[in-house]
Design a protein around this motif. Structure first.
Motif, PDB file in Angstrom:
ATOM      1  N   ILE A 120     -16.076  -1.078  -7.083  1.00 18.06           N
ATOM      2  CA  ILE A 120     -14.992  -0.821  -6.135  1.00 18.06           C
ATOM      3  C   ILE A 120     -14.580  -2.115  -5.439  1.00 18.06           C
ATOM      4  N   ARG A 121     -15.570  -2.826  -4.911  1.00 21.78           N
ATOM      5  CA  ARG A 121     -15.225  -4.081  -4.224  1.00 21.78           C
ATOM      6  C   ARG A 121     -14.791  -5.159  -5.216  1.00 21.78           C
ATOM      7  N   ALA A 122     -15.276  -5.073  -6.471  1.00 17.67           N
ATOM      8  CA  ALA A 122     -14.815  -6.030  -7.488  1.00 17.67           C
ATOM      9  C   ALA A 122     -13.327  -5.799  -7.787  1.00 17.67           C
ATOM     10  N   ARG A 123     -12.925  -4.536  -7.904  1.00 16.89           N
ATOM     11  CA  ARG A 123     -11.494  -4.260  -8.130  1.00 16.89           C
ATOM     12  C   ARG A 123     -10.658  -4.771  -6.963  1.00 16.89           C
ATOM     13  N   LEU A 124     -11.176  -4.569  -5.747  1.00 15.26           N
ATOM     14  CA  LEU A 124     -10.442  -5.045  -4.571  1.00 15.26           C
ATOM     15  C   LEU A 124     -10.306  -6.562  -4.580  1.00 15.26           C
ATOM     16  N   ALA A 125     -11.379  -7.242  -4.962  1.00 12.72           N
ATOM     17  CA  ALA A 125     -11.329  -8.715  -4.998  1.00 12.72           C
ATOM     18  C   ALA A 125     -10.260  -9.170  -5.990  1.00 12.72           C
ATOM     19  N   GLY A 126     -10.196  -8.499  -7.145  1.00 10.34           N
ATOM     20  CA  GLY A 126      -9.171  -8.836  -8.133  1.00 10.34           C
ATOM     21  C   GLY A 126      -7.781  -8.562  -7.599  1.00 10.34           C
ATOM     22  N   ALA A 127      -7.623  -7.421  -6.939  1.00  9.45           N
ATOM     23  CA  ALA A 127      -6.305  -7.030  -6.429  1.00  9.45           C
ATOM     24  C   ALA A 127      -5.808  -8.034  -5.384  1.00  9.45           C
ATOM     25  N   ARG A 128      -6.741  -8.581  -4.595  1.00 13.54           N
ATOM     26  CA  ARG A 128      -6.334  -9.551  -3.566  1.00 13.54           C
ATOM     27  C   ARG A 128      -5.783 -10.829  -4.189  1.00 13.54           C
ATOM     28  N   GLU A 129      -6.276 -11.178  -5.353  1.00 11.00           N
ATOM     29  CA  GLU A 129      -5.812 -12.396  -6.043  1.00 11.00           C
ATOM     30  C   GLU A 129      -4.515 -12.159  -6.807  1.00 11.00           C
ATOM     31  N   PHE A 169      -0.381   0.262  -3.233  1.00  9.31           N
ATOM     32  CA  PHE A 169      -1.844   0.112  -3.183  1.00  9.31           C
ATOM     33  C   PHE A 169      -2.274  -0.420  -1.822  1.00  9.31           C
ATOM     34  N   TRP A 170      -1.558  -1.440  -1.349  1.00 13.18           N
ATOM     35  CA  TRP A 170      -1.962  -2.029  -0.069  1.00 13.18           C
ATOM     36  C   TRP A 170      -1.496  -1.208   1.114  1.00 13.18           C
ATOM     37  N   GLU A 171      -0.418  -0.473   0.957  1.00 13.97           N
ATOM     38  CA  GLU A 171      -0.057   0.454   2.042  1.00 13.97           C
ATOM     39  C   GLU A 171      -1.184   1.456   2.269  1.00 13.97           C
ATOM     40  N   LEU A 172      -1.857   1.815   1.178  1.00 10.34           N
ATOM     41  CA  LEU A 172      -2.970   2.760   1.260  1.00 10.34           C
ATOM     42  C   LEU A 172      -4.286   2.063   1.603  1.00 10.34           C
ATOM     43  N   ASP A 173      -4.208   0.753   1.915  1.00  8.39           N
ATOM     44  CA  ASP A 173      -5.401  -0.034   2.221  1.00  8.39           C
ATOM     45  C   ASP A 173      -6.325  -0.174   1.015  1.00  8.39           C
ATOM     46  N   GLY A 174      -5.786  -0.114  -0.169  1.00 12.52           N
ATOM     47  CA  GLY A 174      -6.618  -0.244  -1.382  1.00 12.52           C
ATOM     48  C   GLY A 174      -7.671   0.851  -1.419  1.00 12.52           C
ATOM     49  N   TYR A 175      -8.891   0.445  -1.778  1.00 14.22           N
ATOM     50  CA  TYR A 175     -10.012   1.392  -1.709  1.00 14.22           C
ATOM     51  C   TYR A 175     -10.701   1.248  -0.356  1.00 14.22           C
ATOM     52  N   ASP A 176     -11.415   2.281   0.007  1.00 14.31           N
ATOM     53  CA  ASP A 176     -12.326   2.200   1.150  1.00 14.31           C
ATOM     54  C   ASP A 176     -13.456   1.235   0.774  1.00 14.31           C
ATOM     55  N   GLU A 177     -13.557   0.145   1.516  1.00 13.52           N
ATOM     56  CA  GLU A 177     -14.558  -0.874   1.172  1.00 13.52           C
ATOM     57  C   GLU A 177     -15.976  -0.421   1.463  1.00 13.52           C
ATOM     58  N   GLY A 178     -16.089   0.671   2.173  1.00  7.53           N
ATOM     59  CA  GLY A 178     -17.420   1.198   2.465  1.00  7.53           C
ATOM     60  C   GLY A 178     -18.020   1.952   1.285  1.00  7.53           C
ATOM     61  N   LEU A 179     -17.246   2.123   0.213  1.00 10.62           N
ATOM     62  CA  LEU A 179     -17.776   2.790  -0.978  1.00 10.62           C
ATOM     63  C   LEU A 179     -18.588   1.777  -1.780  1.00 10.62           C
ATOM     64  N   ASP A 180     -19.817   2.158  -2.076  1.00  3.79           N
ATOM     65  CA  ASP A 180     -20.754   1.205  -2.666  1.00  3.79           C
ATOM     66  C   ASP A 180     -20.874   1.369  -4.182  1.00  3.79           C
ATOM     67  N   ILE A 181     -21.004   0.290  -4.898  1.00  2.00           N
ATOM     68  CA  ILE A 181     -21.290   0.235  -6.354  1.00  2.00           C
ATOM     69  C   ILE A 181     -20.261   1.009  -7.180  1.00  2.00           C
ATOM     70  N   TRP A 182     -20.417   2.301  -7.291  1.00  2.29           N
ATOM     71  CA  TRP A 182     -19.412   3.127  -7.964  1.00  2.29           C
ATOM     72  C   TRP A 182     -19.607   4.576  -7.532  1.00  2.29           C
ATOM     73  N   GLU A 190     -14.740   6.828  -5.862  1.00  2.00           N
ATOM     74  CA  GLU A 190     -13.519   6.065  -5.576  1.00  2.00           C
ATOM     75  C   GLU A 190     -12.291   6.684  -6.233  1.00  2.00           C
ATOM     76  N   GLN A 191     -12.485   7.344  -7.388  1.00  2.00           N
ATOM     77  CA  GLN A 191     -11.325   7.981  -8.031  1.00  2.00           C
ATOM     78  C   GLN A 191     -10.808   9.144  -7.186  1.00  2.00           C
ATOM     79  N   TYR A 192     -11.727   9.817  -6.462  1.00  2.00           N
ATOM     80  CA  TYR A 192     -11.294  10.901  -5.585  1.00  2.00           C
ATOM     81  C   TYR A 192     -10.581  10.324  -4.358  1.00  2.00           C
ATOM     82  N   GLU A 193     -11.199   9.285  -3.792  1.00  2.00           N
ATOM     83  CA  GLU A 193     -10.594   8.690  -2.594  1.00  2.00           C
ATOM     84  C   GLU A 193      -9.157   8.287  -2.869  1.00  2.00           C
ATOM     85  N   LEU A 194      -8.957   7.526  -3.951  1.00  2.00           N
ATOM     86  CA  LEU A 194      -7.614   7.014  -4.209  1.00  2.00           C
ATOM     87  C   LEU A 194      -6.647   8.146  -4.582  1.00  2.00           C
ATOM     88  N   SER A 195      -7.121   9.103  -5.350  1.00  2.00           N
ATOM     89  CA  SER A 195      -6.238  10.210  -5.742  1.00  2.00           C
ATOM     90  C   SER A 195      -5.815  11.032  -4.518  1.00  2.00           C
TER      91      SER A 195
END
Ligand code: UDP
Ligand code: MN
Length: 598
Positions: free
Chosen positions: A213-222, A322-335, A338-343
Motif C-alpha cells: 500500500i505504501r509502495a503504491r503511494l510512493a510511486g504515485a507521489r513520483e 486519486f489525490w482528492e481521495l487522499d490516495g490510500y489510507d497510509e495506516g494500512l499495513d503491508i497488504w 486496501e481494495q475495499y478502502e479505495l472502492s
C-alpha cells in the motif's frame, strides 16, 4: 429593405466566422493541452472547482482505431517457448533450478527465464473489441508497479509488455517501486538494464519494507501523468489495453477503471481467460467475492460495466481524483483491505468504478505465497477494522459478529480518514449498499437466515419410507429406506432446505443435484455450489411437493425399488407428496425475499 438584408447577411457571416474560430482555437488548444502537458487535471481545468471533463470533451469526441496493426502482425509471427501464450515446459537440462526458484516465488520462475520477456500473448478479447474505436484525445499515463522480491524475468516481462503495447505518446513513464527487495538484481543490475533497454521505465528503491500500500503511494507521489495505472509485478498487458481504460476517465475524471484480469498459469505460463467478467464484491468476513453481471451489462459485452469492488492490484484512476481521495489510507499495513478502502471511497465520495472488458492484463496467481509473515501480528485484521470503522457505519457490526476479536484490535489514529469523509461529504455506507452493491445481501446476507426446513423427508405414498442419503451406489444416487425412528441414527435421513435454496445432507456441504433432463431423472449428491441451477429446490407446503429447478419438476419415487427421481408434477400422484419434518412457515412465505432469486 435591401439595407436590412445586407445587414443581416453581414451579421450572419461575422457570427459564423466567430464560431469557426472559437471551435478551431479550442481544438488546437485542447489537443495540445491533453497530449503534451504535465499539468494535472486540477490546474488544467482551471482552479479549485473542477469543471467536469465530459463537458469539455463534448467539443471533441472524435474516435479513432488505436490498434497498432504492424505490431500485431509482427507478434503473430513469433515462435518459441511460451509464445502466443501457449503452455511451455522445461527440459531435463533446464530443470536444475526448478525447485529452488519455485520455493522463493510460488510459481515456476525457472520456466519464466526460458520465455522471452517480450513474448506474444493471444488476443482473447471479445471479438467486438477488435473494431471498437476510442477517443482520439486521451490523457497521459504513469504506470506504477510495486514489487517485493519479484523474480527478475517476470518483473521485466511486466515492464516490457506495458512499454510495447502502449501508444508511446500516452505512456509517460513506468515506475517500478522496489519495496526493499533483497534479491541481488533488484538494485544496480535492474537500474542498468532499464537504462540500457527500457528508457521509459525507472526503479524507485524504498529505504525500508513499506508494504504494497505504501509502495503504491510512493510511486504515485513520483508520477507526473494525468492517469495512474497500478499493476502487480508479474503481469502482462495485452493488445490495445490502454484506450479502454482511459476513455471513461477522459469522460469523467472521478472514474476508476479496471481491466479484465487473465490467468498466467503458475506452472506453464499459459495465458488464458479467467471468465468473461463479473462484478466485484465481498462477503462479511471480507473475502473478495464476485456478483453476476446485470442483464444490462450482458447486452453490451464490450462496454465497461459498473463494479462495486475492485480486485485490488490492477486499475486506472485519474491522478487528480486519486489525490482528492487522499490516495490510500497510509495506516494500512503491508497488504489487505486496501481494495475495499479505495472502492468504498470512490463510490461513497462521488466517483464511480468500471470494469472494461476490452482491456485485458494477464496476472500470475501464485501456487502459494512464498514470503514469510512479516511478524506484525494480525495486520490484516487491523487494516480491515480501520476500513470498517471509517467507511462502513453500522454495517461494520456484521464483520465484527463473525470476527469478534476485531473489536479489540488497535486501529491507531483515524482522525485524518474521518476528516476526509466529512470534508468530501461522502455518502453513508447504506447508500453504497442500496445503490451499488444492491444484490450483495441476496448472495451474502449480513445475517444468515435460518433454514426453510429441516429433518426427515417422509413419502406419503409409502409412509414407512424416507429419503436416505446412505442409500447410494457409487454414483452417489440418493434413494429411499425404512424411516429410522431412533434420533441418534438419523444421520442419513436428516436434511436441510437452506437459504441458498438447496437441499443438503444436514451439517454437510453435499447437495441434492439433478442434471439429467430426461423424463425420470436421478437425484445425486454433489458438493454444494450455492448457485441454484441443478441444485435449486423449493418446498410447496400446501401440495407437499419438493420442486426442483427453474422449470420445476417434482421429487417422486418408486417405493418398490426404493428409487428416487424427479418427474413432471402430477396433482394426483401420492408418491410425489412428502412430509418435511420441520418447516419454517414464515420463512417459506417470504421465499422471494430470501437468498438467491429465481
Ligand atoms: N508487494 C510489495 N510489498 C509487499 C507485498 C507485495 O511491493 O510487502 C507487491 C508485489 O510484489 C506485487 C503486489 O505488491 O507486485 C501484490 O502482491 P502479490 O502479487 O503478492 O499479491 P497477490 O496478487 O498474490 O494477491
Ligand atoms: Mn499478484
Amino acid at each position: 429593405m435591401k439595407r436590412n438584408i445586407r445587414t443581416l447577411v453581414k451579421y450572419l457571416l461575422l457570427s459564423s466566422v466567430t464560431v469557426v474560430f472559437t471551435v478551431l482555437f479550442y481544438r488546437i488548444f485542447k489537443s495540445k493541452d491533453f497530449r503534451y502537458t504535465d499539468v494535472q487535471f486540477g490546474a488544467k481545468y482551471g482552479g479549485v472547482e473542477p469543471v467536469a471533463p465530459q463537458n469539455v470533451l463534448a467539443f471533441d469526441n472524435e474516435k479513432i482505431d488505436w490498434h497498432d496493426y504492424d505490431q500485431i502482425k509482427q507478434e503473430s509471427m513469433r515462435t518459441g517457448p511460451g509464445e502466443q501464450g501457449k503452455a511451455a515446459y522445461l527440459n531435463q537440462a533446464e530443470n536444475h533450478n526448478y525447485d529452488a526458484l519455485y520455493k522463493v516465488n510460488g510459481f515456476n520462475a525457472a520456466l519464466s527465464d526460458k520465455i522471452a520477456v517480450d513474448r506474444a500473448v493471444p488476443d482473447i478479447r471479445h471479438k467486438g473489441c477488435k473494431s471498437k474505436k476510442y477517443l482520439k484525445n486521451l490523457p497521459s499515463v504513469s504506470v506504477i508497479v510495486p514489487f517485493h522480491n519479484e523474480h527478475w524475468t517476470t518483473l521485466l516481462r511486466t515492464a516490457t509488455s506495458v512499454v510495447n503495447r502502449s501508444p508511446p505518446h500516452l505512456l509517460k513513464e513506468v515506475i517500478l517501486v522496489d519495496d526493499f527487495s533483497s534479491k541481488e538484481f533488484s538494485r544496480k543490475p535492474l537500474d542498468d538494464y532499464l537504462a540500457a533497454n527500457l528508457t521509459k521505465v525507472r526503479a524507485l528503491h524504498l529505504p525500508e519494507r513499506s508494504g504494497l500500500i505504501r509502495a503504491r503511494l510512493a510511486g504515485a507521489r513520483e508520477a507526473t501523468a494525468e492517469v495512474l495505472i497500478f499493476l502487480d509485478s508479474h503481469t502482462e498487458a495485452n493488445v490495445n489495453w490502454l484506450p479502454p481504460l482511459l476513455e471513461p476517465i477522459a469522460q469523467d475524471y472521478k472514474t476508476c477503471v479496471c481491466p479484465f484480469i487473465d490467468v498466467v498459469q503458475y506452472e506453464t505460463f499459459e495465458y488464458r481467460a479467467q471468465d468473461e467478467g463479473a462484478r466485484g464484491a465481498f462477503d462479511w468476513e471480507f473475502f473478495y467475492k464476485r456478483l453476476p453481471l446485470l442483464p444490462e451489462d450482458l447486452k453490451h459485452p464490450t462496454e465497461p460495466f459498473k463494479s462495486p469492488i475492485m480486485a485490488g492490484g490492477l486499475f486506472a484512476i485519474s491522478t487528480k481524483f486519486f489525490w482528492e481521495l487522499d490516495g490510500y489510507d497510509e495506516g494500512l499495513d503491508i497488504w489487505g483491505g486496501e481494495q475495499y478502502e479505495l472502492s468504498f471511497k470512490i463510490w461513497q465520495c462521488g466517483g464511480q468504478m468500471y470494469d472494461a472488458p476490452c482491456s485485458r492484463v494477464g496476472h500470475i496467481y501464485r501456487k502459494y505465497a512464498p514470503f514469510p509473515n512479516p511478524g506484525k501480528g494480525d495486520f490484516v485484521g487491523r487494516n480491515y477494522r480501520r476500513v470498517a470503522e471509517v467507511w462502513m457505519d453500522e454495517y461494520a457490526e456484521y464483520l465484527y459478529m463473525r470476527r469478534p476479536h476485531y473489536r479489540n484490535l488497535d486501529t491507531g489514529d483515524l482522525t485524518k480518514q474521518k476528516g476526509l469523509r466529512d470534508r468530501l461529504q461522502c455518502k453513508p455506507f447504506k447508500w453504497f449498499m442500496k445503490n451499488v452493491a444492491f444484490d450483495l445481501p441476496l448472495k451474502y446476507p449480513p445475517i444468515e437466515p435460518g433454514d426453510f426446513g429441516v429433518g426427515e423427508i417422509r413419502n406419503l405414498g409409502a409412509p414407512e419410507l424416507c429419503v436416505d442419503s446412505g442409500f447410494k451406489d457409487k454414483d452417489q444416487i440418493v434413494g429411499l429406506k425404512e424411516c429410522v425412528s431412533d434420533n441418534k441414527q438419523r444421520g442419513e435421513q436428516n436434511f436441510t432446505l437452506t437459504w441458498h435454496k438447496d437441499l443438503r445432507v444436514k451439517g454437510k456441504s453435499m447437495c441434492f443435484d439433478v442434471s439429467d433432463p430426461n423424463e425420470k431423472a436421478d437425484v445425486v449428491l454433489y458438493p454444494c455450489h450455492g448457485m441454484k441451477g441443478n441444485q435449486y429446490w423449493r418446498y410447496d407446503v400446501e401440495k407437499q411437493w419438493f420442486l426442483h429447478g427453474g422449470n420445476p419438476r417434482c421429487l417422486d419415487c418408486d417405493p418398490g425399488q426404493k428409487r428416487l427421481y424427479v418427474k413432471s408434477c402430477d396433482e394426483h400422484s401420492k408418491t410425489q407428496k412428502w412430509r418435511f419434518e420441520n418447516v419454517n412457515l414464515t420463512m417459506i412465505a417470504d421465499w422471494e425475499n430470501i437468498g438467491v432469486q429465481e
